[in-house]
Design a protein around this motif. Structure first.
Motif, PDB file in Angstrom:
ATOM      1  N   SER A 166       9.303  -1.196  -5.426  1.00  0.00           N
ATOM      2  CA  SER A 166       8.005  -0.508  -5.485  1.00  0.00           C
ATOM      3  C   SER A 166       8.089   0.988  -5.214  1.00  0.00           C
ATOM      4  O   SER A 166       7.134   1.722  -5.518  1.00  0.00           O
ATOM      5  N   PHE A 167       9.174   1.449  -4.614  1.00  0.00           N
ATOM      6  CA  PHE A 167       9.330   2.874  -4.299  1.00  0.00           C
ATOM      7  C   PHE A 167       9.188   3.698  -5.567  1.00  0.00           C
ATOM      8  O   PHE A 167       9.721   3.342  -6.631  1.00  0.00           O
ATOM      9  N   THR A 168       8.458   4.808  -5.489  1.00  0.00           N
ATOM     10  CA  THR A 168       8.219   5.603  -6.699  1.00  0.00           C
ATOM     11  C   THR A 168       8.016   7.072  -6.339  1.00  0.00           C
ATOM     12  O   THR A 168       7.773   7.424  -5.188  1.00  0.00           O
ATOM     13  N   SER A 183       0.873  -1.173   0.000  1.00  0.00           N
ATOM     14  CA  SER A 183       0.000   0.000   0.000  1.00  0.00           C
ATOM     15  C   SER A 183       0.903   1.214   0.000  1.00  0.00           C
ATOM     16  O   SER A 183       1.984   1.198   0.608  1.00  0.00           O
ATOM     17  N   TYR A 184       0.500   2.282  -0.689  1.00  0.00           N
ATOM     18  CA  TYR A 184       1.338   3.469  -0.809  1.00  0.00           C
ATOM     19  C   TYR A 184       0.895   4.545   0.179  1.00  0.00           C
ATOM     20  O   TYR A 184      -0.295   4.778   0.378  1.00  0.00           O
ATOM     21  N   HIS A 185       1.899   5.206   0.760  1.00  0.00           N
ATOM     22  CA  HIS A 185       1.639   6.255   1.734  1.00  0.00           C
ATOM     23  C   HIS A 185       2.483   7.483   1.393  1.00  0.00           C
ATOM     24  O   HIS A 185       3.556   7.366   0.796  1.00  0.00           O
ATOM     25  N   TRP A 195       4.151   7.814 -10.407  1.00  0.00           N
ATOM     26  CA  TRP A 195       2.871   7.213 -10.028  1.00  0.00           C
ATOM     27  C   TRP A 195       1.728   7.840 -10.815  1.00  0.00           C
ATOM     28  O   TRP A 195       0.827   7.152 -11.291  1.00  0.00           O
ATOM     29  N   LEU A 200       6.327   8.365  -2.811  1.00  0.00           N
ATOM     30  CA  LEU A 200       5.370   7.503  -2.138  1.00  0.00           C
ATOM     31  C   LEU A 200       6.125   6.350  -1.498  1.00  0.00           C
ATOM     32  O   LEU A 200       6.916   5.671  -2.165  1.00  0.00           O
ATOM     33  N   PRO A 258       6.197   2.739  -0.221  1.00  0.00           N
ATOM     34  CA  PRO A 258       5.435   1.492  -0.255  1.00  0.00           C
ATOM     35  C   PRO A 258       5.552   0.755   1.074  1.00  0.00           C
ATOM     36  O   PRO A 258       6.651   0.598   1.610  1.00  0.00           O
TER      37      PRO A 258
END
Length: 318
Positions: A303-305, A12-14, A310, A20, A22
């Motif tokens: 997954s880090f973006t 889930s992204y925060h 995004w 963002l 992950p």
């Protein structure tokens, strides 16, 4: 025989400013702290019931503390006492709003504005200089301009957005930023705690040279700590080049070996370049949870973006 890598976990992204964070399945988001252009934004959700009472309680507690400090510092003179102001600025912000000005603990002043938005209570705090013995003046101009760039929630955010937990800033010229965010896997009966953290900041001067592993190992050994390198390699994350290092540090404490696992990634940053900020991500746990931590770690790295990437991927899916 090498163990094949485990598939990435769902994430889930925060929010983490222009990035963002992950959070893999099984971990919990702990929160975010940030400043942008030397201003801190805080968003407080409304509680059920008396909104007017909740709003007044939030700002009046800050005013009460500031007033108490102001009175106690009176005998020390204006340079220690600072100024104190309290003003209704609802007409300026289009919602019920209160402005406070008071001395902070760093020798400057906080310009502190509380705004009762329909979605939540927005608090904008600017740390600014103070002319000794002078009244607080021109308190709202900079914050008003900042506020014009604020939008509640993330819906239809632009690719240049700076995300906060409950909103975003759009179209703001950024001259300084700092973000820290973290998540963790809680300890349970059959699992150890694993902590993940990240920080991002805008550099105004060239970064210093990184400490080599050999120098790091020598410094640790002088204190009786052994270093085992698990990984040391270049790794591109979110299209940003950087260096990944994973290691185990072990120390004999009264006949018992204490071993901790850590992995970290540091971006190749450049001064005065928003596209190449300083980003540092790390994960820490007891060494016995190394394999689990590496699984979580690789999921985060893959997954880090950025908000821009995004946003672009979201547009392609439409």
């Amino acid at each position: 025989m090498n163990t094949p890598p485990s598939p990435p976990l769902p994430v889930s992204y925060h929010p983490a400013g222009r990035y963002l964070l992950p959070v893999p399945q099984g971990m919990k988001y702990a929160g975010m702290y940030h400043t942008i252009n030397y201003i801190h934004v805080e968003e407080t959700p409304w509680e059920r019931g008396d909104r007017a009472g909740q709003f007044q309680e939030l700002w009046s507690e800050v005013l009460e503390t500031a007033t108490d400090k102001y009175n106690r510092r009176a005998s020390l003179g204006p340079s220690s006492q600072g100024g104190l102001a309290h003003e209704d600025v609802s007409k300026l912000f289009g919602h019920e709003a209160v402005l406070l000005c008071y001395a902070n603990d760093q020798g400057g002043h906080n310009i502190d504005v509380f705004i009762a938005l329909p979605e939540h209570i927005l608090r904008i705090t600017e740390d600014c200089g103070y002319d000794v013995g002078e009244e607080c003046t021109d308190m709202t101009d900079y914050i008003l301009d900042f506020y014009r760039h604020y939008r509640p929630n993330w819906e239809n955010c632009s690719p240049d957005s700076f995300l906060t937990p409950r909103g975003r800033l759009e179209g703001l010229e950024i001259v300084d930023e700092y973000v820290s965010a973290s998540s963790y896997r809680p300890a349970a009966e059959e699992q150890l705690e694993i902590v993940l953290s990240m920080s991002e900041s805008y550099l105004t001067r060239p970064p210093g040279e990184r400490l080599s592993i050999s120098v790091f190992r020598k410094a640790l050994k002088a204190h009786g700590i052994e270093l085992e390198v698990v990984r040391s390699r270049q790794r591109t994350v979110a299209s940003i080049p950087g260096r990944e290092t994973a290691f185990i540090m072990s120390e004999n404490k009264n006949g018992k070996v204490d071993a901790q696992f850590s992995a970290e990634w540091a971006s190749e940053s450049e001064a005065n370049n928003l596209d190449r900020p300083r980003i540092h991500i790390e994960i820490n746990c007891d060494a016995s949870a190394e394999n689990e931590a590496l699984h979580l770690w690789d999921t985060v790295m893959d997954s880090f973006t950025s908000v821009r990437n995004w946003h672009e991927s979201k547009m392609k899916r439409r």
